[in-house]
Design a protein around this motif. Structure first.
Motif, mmCIF file in Angstrom:
data_model
loop_
_atom_site.group_PDB
_atom_site.id
_atom_site.type_symbol
_atom_site.label_atom_id
_atom_site.label_comp_id
_atom_site.label_asym_id
_atom_site.label_seq_id
_atom_site.Cartn_x
_atom_site.Cartn_y
_atom_site.Cartn_z
ATOM 1 N N ALA A 58 0.941 -1.206 -0.015
ATOM 2 C CA ALA A 58 -0.165 -0.020 -0.020
ATOM 3 C C ALA A 58 1.155 1.228 0.081
ATOM 4 O O ALA A 58 2.052 1.361 0.526
ATOM 5 C CB ALA A 58 -0.866 -0.039 1.407
ATOM 6 N N ASP A 59 0.294 2.274 -0.473
ATOM 7 C CA ASP A 59 1.224 3.749 -0.406
ATOM 8 C C ASP A 59 0.403 4.656 -0.111
ATOM 9 O O ASP A 59 -0.853 4.631 -0.748
ATOM 10 C CB ASP A 59 1.952 3.389 -1.453
ATOM 11 N N GLY A 60 0.874 5.867 0.039
ATOM 12 C CA GLY A 60 -0.002 7.185 0.187
ATOM 13 C C GLY A 60 0.967 8.403 0.244
ATOM 14 O O GLY A 60 2.400 8.061 0.004
ATOM 15 N N TYR A 61 0.635 9.443 0.056
ATOM 16 C CA TYR A 61 1.513 10.690 -0.151
ATOM 17 C C TYR A 61 1.304 11.485 1.119
ATOM 18 O O TYR A 61 1.499 12.763 1.027
ATOM 19 C CB TYR A 61 1.047 11.432 -1.266
ATOM 20 N N ALA A 62 1.070 11.309 2.326
ATOM 21 C CA ALA A 62 1.040 11.833 3.698
ATOM 22 C C ALA A 62 1.446 11.084 4.941
ATOM 23 O O ALA A 62 1.519 9.928 4.771
ATOM 24 C CB ALA A 62 -0.504 12.626 3.765
ATOM 25 N N GLY A 63 1.813 11.666 5.674
ATOM 26 C CA GLY A 63 1.981 11.074 7.100
ATOM 27 C C GLY A 63 3.291 10.714 7.382
ATOM 28 O O GLY A 63 4.306 11.041 6.292
ATOM 29 N N ARG A 64 3.820 9.642 8.120
ATOM 30 C CA ARG A 64 5.046 9.267 8.497
ATOM 31 C C ARG A 64 5.169 7.819 8.479
ATOM 32 O O ARG A 64 4.798 6.862 9.461
ATOM 33 C CB ARG A 64 5.596 9.864 10.015
ATOM 34 N N SER A 65 5.284 7.262 7.269
ATOM 35 C CA SER A 65 4.869 5.686 7.301
ATOM 36 C C SER A 65 6.250 4.913 7.403
ATOM 37 O O SER A 65 6.238 3.912 7.334
ATOM 38 C CB SER A 65 4.428 5.514 5.765
ATOM 39 N N ASN A 66 7.442 5.657 6.961
ATOM 40 C CA ASN A 66 8.680 4.811 7.339
ATOM 41 C C ASN A 66 8.626 3.718 6.239
ATOM 42 O O ASN A 66 8.937 2.620 6.581
ATOM 43 C CB ASN A 66 8.993 4.495 8.510
ATOM 44 N N THR A 67 8.284 3.705 4.822
ATOM 45 C CA THR A 67 8.450 2.862 3.964
ATOM 46 C C THR A 67 8.917 3.322 2.822
ATOM 47 O O THR A 67 8.959 4.401 2.361
ATOM 48 C CB THR A 67 7.113 2.295 3.768
ATOM 49 N N LEU A 68 9.431 2.425 2.031
ATOM 50 C CA LEU A 68 10.132 2.893 0.645
ATOM 51 C C LEU A 68 8.887 3.068 -0.377
ATOM 52 O O LEU A 68 7.770 2.414 -0.461
ATOM 53 C CB LEU A 68 11.017 1.696 0.060
ATOM 54 N N GLU A 69 9.272 3.821 -1.320
ATOM 55 C CA GLU A 69 8.574 4.219 -2.591
ATOM 56 C C GLU A 69 8.438 3.166 -3.443
ATOM 57 O O GLU A 69 9.223 2.123 -3.631
ATOM 58 C CB GLU A 69 9.020 5.341 -3.189
ATOM 59 N N PRO A 70 7.101 2.561 -3.774
ATOM 60 C CA PRO A 70 6.991 1.166 -4.343
ATOM 61 C C PRO A 70 7.736 1.116 -5.789
ATOM 62 O O PRO A 70 8.214 0.034 -5.915
ATOM 63 C CB PRO A 70 5.349 1.252 -4.510
ATOM 64 N N PHE A 71 7.713 2.042 -6.536
ATOM 65 C CA PHE A 71 8.519 1.633 -7.895
ATOM 66 C C PHE A 71 9.821 1.446 -7.706
ATOM 67 O O PHE A 71 10.450 0.376 -8.263
ATOM 68 C CB PHE A 71 8.278 3.018 -8.843
ATOM 69 N N THR A 72 10.555 2.250 -6.868
ATOM 70 C CA THR A 72 11.926 2.136 -6.634
ATOM 71 C C THR A 72 11.971 0.679 -5.772
ATOM 72 O O THR A 72 12.843 -0.160 -6.129
ATOM 73 C CB THR A 72 12.431 3.118 -5.260
ATOM 74 N N LEU A 73 11.166 0.199 -4.791
ATOM 75 C CA LEU A 73 11.161 -1.087 -3.723
ATOM 76 C C LEU A 73 11.027 -2.052 -4.932
ATOM 77 O O LEU A 73 11.780 -2.892 -4.929
ATOM 78 C CB LEU A 73 10.092 -1.184 -2.879
ATOM 79 N N PHE A 74 10.094 -2.078 -5.958
ATOM 80 C CA PHE A 74 9.729 -3.192 -6.625
ATOM 81 C C PHE A 74 10.710 -3.576 -7.634
ATOM 82 O O PHE A 74 11.001 -4.549 -8.432
ATOM 83 C CB PHE A 74 8.218 -2.908 -7.060
ATOM 84 N N SER A 75 11.181 -2.340 -8.350
ATOM 85 C CA SER A 75 12.381 -2.524 -9.167
ATOM 86 C C SER A 75 13.617 -3.241 -8.637
ATOM 87 O O SER A 75 14.274 -4.186 -9.469
ATOM 88 C CB SER A 75 12.834 -1.226 -9.807
ATOM 89 N N ALA A 76 13.834 -2.957 -7.343
ATOM 90 C CA ALA A 76 15.098 -3.566 -6.717
ATOM 91 C C ALA A 76 14.331 -5.103 -6.628
ATOM 92 O O ALA A 76 15.113 -6.215 -6.787
ATOM 93 C CB ALA A 76 15.223 -3.142 -5.379
ATOM 94 N N LEU A 77 13.186 -5.470 -5.965
ATOM 95 C CA LEU A 77 12.689 -6.769 -5.671
ATOM 96 C C LEU A 77 12.544 -7.727 -7.190
ATOM 97 O O LEU A 77 12.686 -8.723 -7.077
ATOM 98 C CB LEU A 77 11.474 -6.693 -4.950
ATOM 99 N N ALA A 78 12.380 -6.815 -8.347
ATOM 100 C CA ALA A 78 12.407 -7.786 -9.227
ATOM 101 C C ALA A 78 13.387 -8.433 -9.826
ATOM 102 O O ALA A 78 13.465 -9.301 -10.301
ATOM 103 C CB ALA A 78 11.943 -6.774 -10.513
ATOM 104 N N MET A 79 14.796 -7.603 -9.298
ATOM 105 C CA MET A 79 16.219 -8.489 -9.646
ATOM 106 C C MET A 79 16.520 -9.445 -8.434
ATOM 107 O O MET A 79 17.347 -10.111 -8.488
ATOM 108 C CB MET A 79 17.288 -7.224 -9.490
ATOM 109 N N LEU A 80 15.663 -9.427 -7.269
ATOM 110 C CA LEU A 80 16.038 -10.278 -6.334
ATOM 111 C C LEU A 80 14.923 -11.816 -6.164
ATOM 112 O O LEU A 80 15.313 -12.157 -5.331
ATOM 113 C CB LEU A 80 16.087 -9.413 -5.080
ATOM 114 N N THR A 81 14.061 -11.503 -7.133
ATOM 115 C CA THR A 81 13.330 -12.507 -6.957
ATOM 116 C C THR A 81 12.987 -13.153 -8.560
ATOM 117 O O THR A 81 13.360 -12.465 -9.397
ATOM 118 C CB THR A 81 11.596 -12.186 -6.659
ATOM 119 N N ALA A 82 12.396 -14.289 -8.670
ATOM 120 C CA ALA A 82 12.308 -14.738 -9.985
ATOM 121 C C ALA A 82 10.673 -14.882 -10.644
ATOM 122 O O ALA A 82 10.673 -14.926 -11.592
ATOM 123 C CB ALA A 82 12.933 -16.015 -10.162
#
Length: 439
Positions: A58-82
């Protein structure tokens, strides 16, 4: 897929230390790793080991979530999973169709066809981060969102699938006749096109919608291929399932073309007593004052002004019509308090587990029983699995619940195909602009 061969679909909903709001305080939790890609990869690989369809953020554009931005996160996970699918929440209200179409096309190419877009219209608190004075009204957001999605789909279709030729002898890289301006002219968006990246491997990333209001259900019936939803009881889930599936025919669609995936948030242990002990331990870490402060705006009443062990003041709570945020979740929560005559403390405990999703505390075998009942009785095509404690909650689900579901013939024993569409049993959309090559 025929009814006897029908299989569950299971996503792992990534959420920091877990979906219990106080999970980060548990001794097993590692909240300092929430921004660590290695931690995210460990969880994604656990889900992949369990042959789950996708991981979802999930993602949003307000508050203090302490989570990575999803496109950046998933671009990295795409390389680390199959194999595992990668479903990201992105708002229509606070984006532009061209940017989003390009980002999702890129993620789908990077992952080899494993991307999914969870379409939301955004939260009200985000308005002030985007030079806006207020959040658009609920029905208006959905009208804008529907136009947004149409513009994005046309951008993905602006490249025919065989536009790239790389004919070295003829000196032709791209068939220009197969790349099209879309000249989209809507009430809210004007987009000339074409997109500056070829069509995604899946045609479109899998289109997901999260929301159970009237506007949400209609958008899902028209556009979505999976719908994420939240229900507390089998009966309510069955009613929603029947309702949203019945809307598909008016858009020329069949029930199999939309998967209904409620959230299920388990606390699991080898015995029910151990699971209850873990549940009480997690509840003991709740900061009640902060929880009431957070819940109160959605209710339209300051719950801190009422006795903690007194009834939820439903007489003072805003009606659904007065809510300009998540109408369906507001309705679920108030109905839960009404049906079960909950005290404020009890409501805090219920919401702490998964914010209105179905919570379960018990053994893996009992959870498998519950999942089978919902799946076989017209309430779900699968689930978003939301462990209340990460990473151990997902590990026990993968190691003990999934094998039981496989033994019952309800879940895959190997991945089928290579894309998220293959996992979900969804067809690759044809490109309406496809034409013959002109020689």
């Amino acid at each position: 897929m025929s009814a006897p061969d029908r299989k569950l679909h299971l996503n792992a909903f990534l959420y920091g230390s877990g979906h219990h709001e106080a999970s980060w305080r548990h001794p097993q939790a590692v909240p300092h790793r929430n921004l660590d890609i290695k931690y995210a990869a460990e969880i994604a690989r656990t889900a992949e080991r369990g042959l789950m369809d996708a991981v979802f953020v999930a993602d949003g554009y307000a508050g203090r979530s302490n989570t990575l931005e999803p496109f950046t996160l998933f671009s990295a996970l795409a390389m680390l999973t199959a194999h595992i699918g990668l479903i990201a929440t992105v708002s229509t209200t606070y984006n532009e169709p061209f940017h989003l179409a390009r980002q999702f096309a890129s993620l789908d190419h990077i992952s080899g066809g494993r991307a999914g877009w969870n379409i939301v219209t955004g939260g009200g608190s985000a308005a002030f981060n985007f030079s806006r004075e207020e959040h658009p009204e609920h029905s208006e957001r959905y009208r804008i969102g529907e136009e947004f999605v149409e513009a994005v789909k046309q951008l993905w279709d602006s490249w025919e699938d065989d536009a790239l030729v790389f004919d070295k002898e003829a000196g032709i890289q791209i068939h220009n006749d197969k790349v099209h301006e879309i000249d989209f002219q809507g009430e809210n968006y004007r987009v000339k096109g074409p997109l500056n990246i070829p069509r995604p491997p899946q045609g479109y990333p899998v289109l997901v919608q999260a929301g159970s209001s009237e506007s949400g259900k209609e958008l899902a019936a028209k556009t979505a291929e999976a719908i994420f939803t939240a229900w507390q009881t089998l009966e309510d889930a069955q009613a929603f399932y029947s309702d949203v599936k019945s809307r598909l025919a008016r858009y020329g669609r069949t029930p199999e073309q939309l998967l209904v995936l409620p959230g299920i948030s388990p606390i699991l242990a080898d015995t029910e007593a151990e699971a209850r002990e873990l549940e009480e331990e997690l509840h003991s870490y709740i900061n009640i004052e902060e929880a009431l402060k957070r819940f109160s705006p959605g209710f339209g009443v300051d719950l801190r002004e009422y006795p903690l062990d007194g009834p939820v003041p439903l007489h003072a709570v805003k009606s659904v019509d007065e809510i300009n945020g998540n109408k369906s979740r507001h309705g679920i929560i108030t109905e839960l308090a009404r049906k079960e005559s909950l005290t404020i403390r009890q409501l805090v405990h219920r919401l702490a587990g998964a914010r209105g999703h179905f919570t379960f505390t018990g053994t893996p075998l009992a959870l498998a029983d519950e999942i089978e009942v919902w799946f076989k009785n017209g309430a779900a095509d699968g689930f978003n699995v939301m462990p209340q404690l990460y990473p151990s909650g997902l590990e026990i689900f993968v190691d003990k619940v999934i094998p039981e579901l496989q033994n019952r013939g309800l879940f895959r024993t190997s991945y089928e195909g290579s894309t998220l569409r293959d996992r979900y049993g969804l067809a690759r959309p044809a490109n309406p602009r496809t034409q013959a090559v002109i020689h």
